[in-house]
Write a protein that holds these residues in place. Structure first.
Motif, PDB file in Angstrom:
ATOM      1  N   UNK A   1       1.995   7.107  -5.756  1.00  0.00           N
ATOM      2  CA  UNK A   1       0.665   7.301  -5.789  1.00  0.00           C
ATOM      3  C   UNK A   1       1.097   8.881  -5.870  1.00  0.00           C
ATOM      4  N   UNK A   2      -0.460   9.428  -6.651  1.00  0.00           N
ATOM      5  CA  UNK A   2      -0.023  11.149  -7.022  1.00  0.00           C
ATOM      6  C   UNK A   2      -0.131  11.641  -5.720  1.00  0.00           C
ATOM      7  N   UNK A   3      -1.838  11.405  -5.431  1.00  0.00           N
ATOM      8  CA  UNK A   3      -2.205  12.172  -4.305  1.00  0.00           C
ATOM      9  C   UNK A   3      -2.224  11.653  -2.474  1.00  0.00           C
ATOM     10  N   UNK A   4      -2.222  12.420  -2.336  1.00  0.00           N
ATOM     11  CA  UNK A   4      -2.183  12.141  -0.036  1.00  0.00           C
ATOM     12  C   UNK A   4      -3.664  11.408  -0.537  1.00  0.00           C
ATOM     13  N   UNK A   5      -4.345  10.840   0.841  1.00  0.00           N
ATOM     14  CA  UNK A   5      -5.419  10.282   0.913  1.00  0.00           C
ATOM     15  C   UNK A   5      -5.437   9.944   2.150  1.00  0.00           C
ATOM     16  N   UNK A   6      -6.946   9.935   2.828  1.00  0.00           N
ATOM     17  CA  UNK A   6      -6.547   9.896   4.674  1.00  0.00           C
ATOM     18  C   UNK A   6      -7.930   8.781   4.563  1.00  0.00           C
ATOM     19  N   UNK A   7      -8.125   7.994   5.294  1.00  0.00           N
ATOM     20  CA  UNK A   7      -9.263   6.958   5.765  1.00  0.00           C
ATOM     21  C   UNK A   7     -10.367   7.593   6.300  1.00  0.00           C
TER      22      UNK A   7
ATOM     23  N   UNK B   1       0.692  -1.513  -0.327  1.00  0.00           N
ATOM     24  CA  UNK B   1      -0.188  -0.006   0.407  1.00  0.00           C
ATOM     25  C   UNK B   1       1.144   1.156   0.120  1.00  0.00           C
ATOM     26  N   UNK B   2       1.085   1.988  -1.287  1.00  0.00           N
ATOM     27  CA  UNK B   2       1.887   3.546  -1.020  1.00  0.00           C
ATOM     28  C   UNK B   2       0.709   4.708   0.178  1.00  0.00           C
ATOM     29  N   UNK B   3       1.046   4.617   0.700  1.00  0.00           N
ATOM     30  CA  UNK B   3       0.625   5.236   1.765  1.00  0.00           C
ATOM     31  C   UNK B   3       0.714   6.950   2.329  1.00  0.00           C
ATOM     32  N   UNK B   4       1.475   7.226   1.720  1.00  0.00           N
ATOM     33  CA  UNK B   4       1.741   8.814   1.363  1.00  0.00           C
ATOM     34  C   UNK B   4       2.175   9.236   0.217  1.00  0.00           C
ATOM     35  N   UNK B   5       1.623   9.405  -0.680  1.00  0.00           N
ATOM     36  CA  UNK B   5       1.421  10.026  -2.009  1.00  0.00           C
ATOM     37  C   UNK B   5       2.718   9.950  -2.544  1.00  0.00           C
ATOM     38  N   UNK B   6       3.168  10.883  -3.114  1.00  0.00           N
ATOM     39  CA  UNK B   6       4.733  10.591  -3.968  1.00  0.00           C
ATOM     40  C   UNK B   6       5.539  10.809  -3.062  1.00  0.00           C
ATOM     41  N   UNK B   7       5.655  11.041  -1.925  1.00  0.00           N
ATOM     42  CA  UNK B   7       6.661  10.581  -0.519  1.00  0.00           C
ATOM     43  C   UNK B   7       6.892   9.082  -0.526  1.00  0.00           C
ATOM     44  N   UNK B   8       5.805   7.960  -0.990  1.00  0.00           N
ATOM     45  CA  UNK B   8       5.933   6.887  -1.190  1.00  0.00           C
ATOM     46  C   UNK B   8       6.481   5.928  -2.144  1.00  0.00           C
TER      47      UNK B   8
END
Length: 373
Positions: free
Chosen positions: A340-346, A259-266
């Protein structure tokens, strides 16, 4: 900044029995067997050998789940007990290794009341190619208050000592991190095959995952292939990636995924040998982990000078689509990279970061590429 440090080193010791572990908890790795009442001063452990199978030094506490510290409730990740490491405190255990084999250590940790908690994990004595990695633990990837982490090393000696040390100096010595569930796993270095030029493209080979842990395992940033707990892959980003299992998450293929959990920083990468001028197809699955991670997601895939964006609309309930990147090699070594392009939150109001799932990554050469493909 709060951070975890991993120092991968090796040390020969003669003061405690050594155990051979290939896949699972270290003996008393969950700390469920504790000191005798006479070896406790409140919650402080008295005596270097008070915790069975472990040697302790410094201010170490034996914490029971639900124990309070002022207005703060101390939560143990699994089971009923954990240890807390105060200023300059450490715990260690001797382990037998197969010399030359690769291993990963998985452990759970939780912050308590210190502002800048750090943790050194080492396997000693020192090797010439010892690795360092740094994890900023202020980023919340889960909503439980703790995380599981993995680091990898090569056993250059037949015996060593796993040491977990808190180098911090807080104003209150009882404000160190909680440690629970320390496990070890032998890693089998994957090979490229005719069916896939990438190593470990399905992520089946990786760190130990605790059977009852529903939060996955974080693989720290700046981890190189040589000592990666995810064999074949490089975590070349500023933030961690999360290793997930099919028992607790939706996984597109097999038992494991990332799971790429931190946007472009992951970001996750692998360097593969290619032939200049030859055409290749990079295929992969993009989905969500069925963990309340909703919204528009985009996974970006890169290979040499080419890239593609694969959009996935997540409802947070599992599912996946397939992505493909056709490219012509311009070098004898091509870096394949995903982010991952975006940051996403649950959507559970926890503020926890999440992201798209990546799995079933394959790279094959195309013998007769169509000019319109």
């Amino acid at each position: 900044m709060e951070k975890l440090k991993f120092l991968i080193v090796l040390f020969l010791s003669t003061f405690q029995a050594a155990f051979s572990i290939t896949d699972g908890l270290l003996p008393n790795g969950d700390f469920e067997h504790g000191p005798k009442p006479s070896q406790l001063k409140g919650s402080e452990v008295v005596g270097t050998d008070a915790i069975p199978n472990w040697t302790v030094s410094g201010f170490v506490e034996y914490i029971k789940s639900g124990q309070k510290q002022g207005d703060m409730l101390l939560i143990v990740p699994e089971g009923a007990f954990a240890v807390r490491l105060g200023n300059e405190a450490s715990i260690k255990q001797k382990v037998n290794f197969t010399k030359g084999s690769f291993y990963s250590i998985t452990f759970s940790a939780a912050r308590t009341c210190a502002q800048e908690e750090k943790l050194n994990v080492s396997v000693v004595p020192t090797t010439e190619d010892a690795d360092w990695g740094v994890i900023p633990i202020q980023t919340m990837y889960g909503s439980n208050g703790w995380e599981s982490f993995a680091c990898g090393f090569r056993a250059d000696f037949p015996q060593g000592e796993i040491v977990i040390h808190n180098p911090g100096v807080a104003e209150d010595p009882a404000c160190g991190p909680l440690i629970d569930s320390v496990a070890l796993r032998v890693l089998n270095p994957p090979k490229r095959t005719r069916a896939n030029l990438l190593k470990n493209g399905n992520f089946e080979e990786g760190p130990y995952v605790f059977p009852k842990a529903s939060w996955g395992v974080l693989i720290p940033p700046h981890i190189e292939d040589s000592h990666s707990p995810l064999p074949g892959w490089i975590v070349e980003s500023l933030k961690a990636v999360k290793y997930i299992d099919s028992n607790h998450f939706s996984v597109p293929e097999g038992q494991r995924a990332i799971e790429l959990v931190a946007g472009k920083e992951s970001a996750l990468a692998q360097v593969v040998i290619t032939t200049i001028g030859k055409t290749y197809d990079l295929t992969f699955a993009v989905g969500d982990a069925n963990n309340a991670c909703e919204g528009s997601m985009i996974v970006e895939a890169f290979a040499g000078r080419d890239s593609v964006q694969v959009s996935y609309q997540s409802k947070g309930k599992g599912g996946f689509i397939r992505g493909k990147l056709r490219f012509k090699a311009v070098s004898t070594r091509t870096r394949v990279r995903f982010l991952s392009t975006f940051y996403t939150m649950k959507n559970d109001n926890s503020g926890s970061l999440c992201g798209p799932v990546l799995d079933d990554v394959k790279l094959l050469s195309v013998r007769y590429p169509s000019p319109h493909a």
